[in-house]
Write an enzyme that holds these catalytic residues in place. Structure first.
Site, mmCIF file in Angstrom:
data_model
loop_
_atom_site.group_PDB
_atom_site.id
_atom_site.type_symbol
_atom_site.label_atom_id
_atom_site.label_comp_id
_atom_site.label_asym_id
_atom_site.label_seq_id
_atom_site.Cartn_x
_atom_site.Cartn_y
_atom_site.Cartn_z
ATOM 1 N N LYS A 1 -16.450 -38.303 42.903
ATOM 2 C CA LYS A 1 -16.050 -37.468 41.760
ATOM 3 C C LYS A 1 -14.550 -37.611 41.539
ATOM 4 O O LYS A 1 -13.771 -37.650 42.505
ATOM 5 C CB LYS A 1 -16.419 -36.010 42.057
ATOM 6 C CG LYS A 1 -16.309 -35.061 40.871
ATOM 7 C CD LYS A 1 -16.774 -33.661 41.282
ATOM 8 C CE LYS A 1 -16.708 -32.652 40.137
ATOM 9 N NZ LYS A 1 -17.125 -31.309 40.562
ATOM 10 N N SER B 1 -19.634 -28.805 37.050
ATOM 11 C CA SER B 1 -18.712 -29.820 36.575
ATOM 12 C C SER B 1 -19.056 -31.231 37.043
ATOM 13 O O SER B 1 -18.591 -32.199 36.473
ATOM 14 C CB SER B 1 -17.304 -29.491 37.050
ATOM 15 O OG SER B 1 -17.235 -29.542 38.465
ATOM 16 N N SER C 1 -20.936 -26.448 40.987
ATOM 17 C CA SER C 1 -20.662 -27.738 40.355
ATOM 18 C C SER C 1 -21.363 -28.932 40.991
ATOM 19 O O SER C 1 -21.357 -30.018 40.426
ATOM 20 C CB SER C 1 -19.156 -28.013 40.332
ATOM 21 O OG SER C 1 -18.549 -27.230 39.346
#
Lengths: 98, 531, 500
Positions: B95, B170, B194
């Protein structure tokens, strides 16, 4: 009702160093009003005599020995600087003299 | 093996084939890179990256050369008979709010466009040590703030089940990458769900480890006391294997636990075995079962999951988390307060972009304000302003202080529940993936989506989301969340693997076997747009 | 534009000054407060940084154990209670020298609270200053203002060096100090001196004010004589020498008095001290812009102290300076005045070491307060910085006692030692400075002197023994001072057949 004024948002934006135009301030004030109303319910929770929690897992005395580790070279330190001069970070004037 | 066969291998299966010499890491890595290239889609507007792509747009940066170099190195070592980590040569995505040397890290913000980290996050160093080729950096909501990945400065990531829908957030980039076979494994960060919510809406697996069990050093902080790094995968076992790589004490993180790591994969294997859940007490969170706004199909699949758990030998009980209703407020206050302080460093002085004021004197104060106005998206600004408000003089006790006390109550609720049951279970998200753009203008509705995931972050307990099937009304994935007491991550893997095995037996295979071909979705969409 | 001031005497006739101090002490740890970058002064800009000291994305702080232990030791030395649970907090404000745009500090749970410090003025009067708290925090980087005479005013831009960012600080905050009256400026100076002495004695700081190791913010307010409520205070920032502290406090007292006399209110603000003009100027008024939004630092966990830890550190504390002075004065047998001179000359440590190396208290004082102080003055350094070691003093004294050199030669030898010519014995050897002890040569010199001064010789023979001095002088001159004057005298009397 929280009723957050535009002036209040302007003050917060200044504390948070975010430039905001009038329209943005109005929009933010309206949004913040709704959000604050929603989150204010925390004060209604049965929290009398309840201690606050800062960390989900209680720990203490996490200390580092005083030993130097290899750090960044001056080049590495400055490699992302938006502006630099003589191995230092360059920033605009702090005071407005005009 | 064909490219499709290679990318559909689980990490565990790929690792076995690598060890057996049936495939090379270079072949495996190249297959993933090619699949990424064919599923990311074309830029919709070459001049404006924020418009996104015609495809998944799950990667912000693809590290082709570096990944292949690592893969070749592993192949050479294997040929030389060196000792290798079991996952050596198995590719992984990271990420983009986790810093990496030698490739960009942007946190999907304009603020960090062009920034290069001079250091690796601890978890990235662990991936390198295990010699897992890093395929690239995945998309997210800017600074991990959002539940849809629409708040990325570089365009929304799309849900591989339906490109017009959000992949959750997210960590939509990592979840979509894993679900769409772009990567067998990915790193995520979970501050309020997330990792788990994107996993749920993409039909993949995502884990929020016990707070402090995986180092946060090098994870770009959103809300320090809530942030946790964890694995994205397609199977519970794969998640467990990656978790074992990531976990462990880090002397650079003062909140890092000294507990031993694992055994997660072994517990997953036990849970998946015949009768693996016998004797396990599973608590259904009453408040989340009847949650307002829960989608019928989510509810239905969740109840079927409970049946599957019972069938696998678990005892299903109902438990209550009475203070759950205060947790959303507490979460938003604590999160935004910490955000307001953690994001103060983005000021255009030491790194990142600098924006000059359009008019008036150019002082550092005004340059900082202009930089932050230009660099942050409206969601980031909203949270910064809310946090500034919650911490400001005269409001602290009423907001931040009260929120921290609610946090204590939520932790007590969990403690009490875990006095009655071994794990808790609930739907991960009240709804399946919603259409792109549907909630972007309604922050409050977006926040409500996190009701099942955020109490976990407040209490620091471990949780996992596993696929619970497709909602009958729209054919989109539903996630089931298990929660265990702190430091009982292994128990989580056991329970989740048990459910996974039971459901896959019913379905006749993994849920993601039913995923439509991303390439076909892209061409259908492109043709549709052309007409 | 200068502010109006009243004369100090006028001000004191009408008002009672109340003082308060916030002293920041930079610790001399090897690394910074929250990261492992070197804590060093004077290095090339931005070479003592890690990603943590620059506040790069993703970094986390880690607390320096030595810094915590230094803070506990200082707390103990100030008679404070050491907090069982102490916490770090973030102080949020934007400034380019602050990498994270918050300072990691302590707020409602400082490491040490409620202490006191006895401050001795020059005449021996003791003031007890109450210490409210001592807490740990980190220093900021260094800003250089470019274009505009190096000042922030008129600068066209600034350069930032983050070498100092994150250096451990302890901030010591006093409670309001009343009752100092006309001695307020002197007390201010003495307070800072006392803090410096304590931290130096503890070995936790280099305490060099010229390097900013000890920085004082001085709060001043005035109360009309007989009043009981505190007046509005001003905070004069970063007064960086003891002399400036004294002057700044005196100036603020005079300025406040003039403002109050005019009927105007004192503006609560920070003031800046200017050593060149010996004035303060207005800084920033206190306002709601000072909303620092303190909250517990979520990246750090509390420091929990137990009796075992505290007692171990207490056992490591050196003798407090004031107690040590009392003890040494008694041990050395100096008079009140002698001892005060020694302290004021800053040679107490040197004398202690010299005695420990083998000299008597009287000899040590003779050298340090005499020749060494004279040379230091001549060379414009502190006696302690001259480079004279206690071993040199002891060796010189031994050479005198053995009669190898006399006092006058010893002074020359010392100068040569300071010029790096070797140890005293080596200098005597190399330069041939040993007293003339060759009896034949000495005898000849005495004979020659007596022959040249027949009338003096006659007087001596007649019993005027004190006249021998003139002959001795003549012999010393002839031997360029290298004779042992005592032995010369003996020879003279012997040759003239007189009993000494």
């Amino acid at each position: 009702m929280s009723a957050i004024s535009r002036d209040q948002v302007a003050h917060l934006a200044n504390l948070a160093r975010i430039e905001m135009g009038d329209q943005e301030l109005d929009l933010m004030a309206a949004e913040l009003d709704v959000i604050v109303d929603a989150v204010a319910s925390v004060a209604e929770a049965p929290i009398q005599d309840v201690p606050p929690t800062s960390h989900p897992i209680a720990m203490s005395n996490v200390l580092r020995e005083d030993v130097v580790e290899e750090g960044l070279t001056s080049e590495e330190a400055l490699m992302n600087a938006p502006d630099a001069e003589d191995g230092q970070f360059k920033v605009p004037a702090i005071l407005n003299e005009d | 093996m064909s490219r499709n066969e290679l990318v559909q291998l689980s990490a565990a299966a790929a690792a076995a084939k690598l060890a057996a010499g049936e495939v090379s890491s270079e072949e495996l890595t190249r297959a993933h890179l090619e699949h990424i290239a064919s599923t990311e889609g074309e830029a919709l507007d070459a001049a404006d990256r924020s418009r996104g792509t015609s495809g998944l747009n799950s990667f912000l940066h693809v590290a082709q050369e570096e990944a292949l170099a690592t893969a070749r190195g592993v192949d050479a070592s294997r040929a030389a008979g060196d000792d290798l980590h079991p996952l050596a040569g198995v590719p992984v995505a990271v990420k983009d709010n986790i810093v990496t040397r030698g490739m960009p890290t942007t946190a999907a913000s304009r603020m960090l466009e062009g920034w290069l980290s001079p250091y690796d996050a601890t978890v990235v160093a662990k991936l390198r040590e295990a010699r897992m080729p890093i395929l690239g950096k995945t998309n997210l909501d800017e600074f991990a703030m959002g539940s849809s990945t629409e708040h990325s400065a570089f365009g929304a990531t799309r849900n591989p089940w339906d490109l017009d829908r959000i992949p959750g957030g997210s960590g939509g980039g990592s979840a979509a990458a894993v679900a769409a076979f772009q990567a067998p494994l990915a790193l995520g960060s979970d501050t309020g769900g997330s990792i788990r919510q994107p996993a749920a809406v993409t039909g993949s697996v995502g884990v929020h480890p016990t707070y402090g069990s995986v180092s946060r050093y090098g994870a770009i902080a959103m809300a320090s006391s809530l942030d946790q790094i964890g694995p994205h995968a397609r199977t519970v076992r794969d998640a467990a294997l990656l978790h074992e790589v990531l976990g462990g004490h880090d002397p650079r993180d003062a909140t890092s636990l000294k507990d031993p790591v694992g055994p997660y994969a072994a517990q997953a294997a036990e849970g998946a075995a015949e009768g693996g859940l016998r004797g396990m007490r599973v608590g259904v969170v009453k408040e989340l079962l009847d949650a307002e706004g829960i989608q019928a199909g989510v509810s239905q699949r969740f109840r079927e999951s409970l049946e599957a758990l019972r069938a696998a030998g678990a005892e299903v009980l109902e438990v209550s988390l009475p203070n759950l209703r205060y947790s959303l407020g507490a979460y938003y206050l604590i999160m935004s307060s910490e955000v307001s302080s953690n994001l103060a460093k983005y000021d255009g002085v030491r790194f990142g972009s600098r924006t000059l004021p359009e008019d008036g004197p150019v002082t550092i104060e005004r340059v900082m304000a202009a930089t932050r106005a230009a660099g942050f998206n409206p969601e980031a600004k909203r949270r910064i302003i809310l946090g500034t408000y919650a911490l400001s003089a005269g409001y602290y006790d009423q907001y931040y202080g009260a929120a921290q006390k609610v946090r204590t109550l939520v932790m007590r609720d969990f403690e009490q529940a875990f006095g009655q049951v071994d794990v808790l279970v609930s739907p991960t998200s009240p709804t399946t993936a919603f259409p792109v753009g549907e909630k972007v203008e309604d922050p409050l509705a977006m926040y409500l989506n996190d009701i099942a995931t955020i109490p976990v972050n407040l209490a620091g307990v471990p949780a996992i989301s596993v696929p619970g099937g497709l909602a009958p009304e729209n054919g989109l994935p539903v996630g089931v969340q298990f929660v265990a007491p702190v430091r009982e991550d292994a128990r989580l893997y056991r329970a989740a693997a048990g459910l996974e095995a039971a459901l896959e037996a019913e379905w006749g295979g993994p849920l993601l076997d039913r995923l439509p071909s991303t390439e076909s979705l892209i061409s259908a969409r492109t043709e549709g747009a052309a007409k | 534009m200068s502010d109006e001031t009243l004369s100090f005497d006028e001000a004191l006739a009408k008002y009672d000054p109340v003082l308060g101090f916030e002293v920041h002490v930079e610790l001399n740890t090897r690394t910074k407060m929250f990261d492992a970058a070197p804590n060093a002064f004077g290095d090339v800009p931005n070479t003592n940084t890690t990603p943590v000291s620059l506040g790069l994305p993703g970094v986390l702080p880690m607390v320096n154990r030595t810094a915590v232990e230094s803070a506990i030791k200082l707390g103990l030395a100030l008679g404070c209670e050491i907090a069982p649970v102490s916490e770090f907090s973030r102080k949020n404000y934007f400034y380019p020298d602050t990498p994270k745009n918050f300072q990691t500090s302590q707020y409602d749970k400082p490491i040490a609270e409620n202490g006191s410090l006895d401050v001795e003025l020059e005449d021996g009067t003791v003031f007890t200053v109450d210490i409210e708290r001592a807490h740990m925090e980190e220093d900021a980087g260094k800003l250089s203002h470019m274009g505009g005479a190096g000042r922030i005013q008129g600068a066209s831009y600034s350069l930032v060096d983050y070498n100092r960012a994150g250096v451990p600080l302890i901030e010591i905050v006093t409670r309001p100090i009343r009752g100092a009256g006309e001695r307020a400026p002197e007390l201010a100076r003495a307070y800072v001196a006392a803090i410096r002495e304590i931290v130096k004695n503890l070995g936790i700081s280099d305490a060099r004010m010229e390097r900013g190791n000890v920085r004082c913010d001085a709060n001043v307010s005035l109360m009309p004589k007989g009043a009981d409520t505190l007046g509005t205070r001003t905070e004069t920032k970063n007064v960086n020498s003891m002399r400036s502290v004294e002057r700044a406090v005196r100036y603020e007292i005079c300025r406040h008095a003039a403002v109050l006399d005019s009927g105007a209110p004192i503006v609560q603000e920070t003031r800046h001290w200017h050593e060149d003009t010996r004035e303060t100027t207005s800084g920033r008024p206190k306002s709601d812009a000072d909303d620092y939004r303190y909250f517990p630092e979520p990246d750090l966990v509390p420091v929990v102290t137990d009796a075992e830890w505290i007692e171990r550190l207490r056992a490591e504390l050196p003798e407090p300076p004031a107690e040590r002075r009392r003890r040494l004065k008694a041990e050395w047998g100096y008079s009140e005045e002698e001892f005060r001179d020694v302290v004021n000359a800053g040679v107490m440590d040197q004398i202690e070491e010299t005695i420990a190396t083998g000299a008597s208290a009287a000899v040590a004082r003779k050298w340090w307060m005499g020749e060494i102080s004279r040379l230091a003055k001549q060379r414009e350094v502190e006696p302690g910085e001259l480079g004279v070691t206690p071993a040199t003093v002891v060796e010189l004294n031994q050479l005198i006692e053995k009669g190898e050199i006399n006092d006058k030669i010893a002074r020359q030898v010392l100068e040569h030692v300071l010029d790096d010519e070797g140890t005293p014995a080596e200098v005597v050897e190399k330069r041939g400075l040993a007293v003339v002890s060759d009896e034949g040569a000495l005898s000849t010199a005495v004979d020659e002197a007596l022959a040249a001064m027949p009338d003096v010789a006659e007087k001596i023979r007649g019993g005027k023994v004190q006249a021998a001095g003139a002959v001795v002088g003549q012999v010393m001159k002839a031997t360029r001072g290298q004779a042992d004057a005592g032995r010369v005298r003996e020879l003279i009397l012997q040759k003239l057949g007189v009993e000494g």
